[in-house]
Design a protein around this motif. Sequence first.
Motif: not given
Length: 257
Positions: A7-35
């Motif tokens: 159930q939790n696996a399916q719920a988090w799959d659903w959250e990806v579609g809703r762009r939950n803050i834990w699912t929407d990837g990192c920003t370009q700024e974060q990427i540049e900093k990490a590099r």
Amino acid sequence: MDTYVEQNAQAWDWEVGRRNIWTDGCTQEQIEKARKGELDMVLSPFKKVPSSWVADIKGKRVLALASGGGQQAVLLSLAGAEVTVFDISRKQLAQDASFAEKLGLSLTLVRGDMRDLSCFDDAAFDMIFNPTSSCFIDDVKAMYRHCYRILKKGGSFLTSITNPVLYMFDEKRAMKNKLRVKYTLPYSDLTSLGSKELQKRMKQHDTVEFSHTLEDLLGGVTDCGFCITDLYTDTAGCMMMDSFIHDCYIAIRARKT
């Protein structure tokens, strides 16, 4: 796997579609900093992880545990770590795969239940990075024991726990800044809710959650051999909740001694 885990696996799959803050990837700024070796990422919902907690990870083997979503694992890899992502959600893992392809990263992706890390060898990792997620499993101590086993001596375990007191309140009212004590602790969706309410929530793609005790959440870390070396707290982002309970989340750094 237990029914609630799927159930939790399916719920988090659903959250990806809703762009939950834990699912929407990192920003370009974060990427540049990490590099450049600067890791701008979180364990708990809002506060940035101290740089000292994730320093010197270049060339280190890191397990991003229950950390899918194209966020922390991507940034750790950009900073030079050899990263394995372990998550229950296929779509969360797909987010990491998408970022890895775009950025030319090599990430190992594993789907599984965080209570069972038997697929990994002893002393396989230098660091485990586990954003807030122990509230989605019924046995947090089993996860801790696995983490201790698969870490190298001197390795770091970074995790974030939910303050159990949050589960005392009616969640819908709390989101409207109205706090009402409704449940006893420790809380479990499986036993604290009536069967009709539980089924309703599951049909609405809600996750199944557990509060645990502080004895298990904090004492469980040291019981299996870790030494807690640092911690900080974070808010929930809900005005009324935060005004009464500032320490809604606790981020922990522990070492295998």
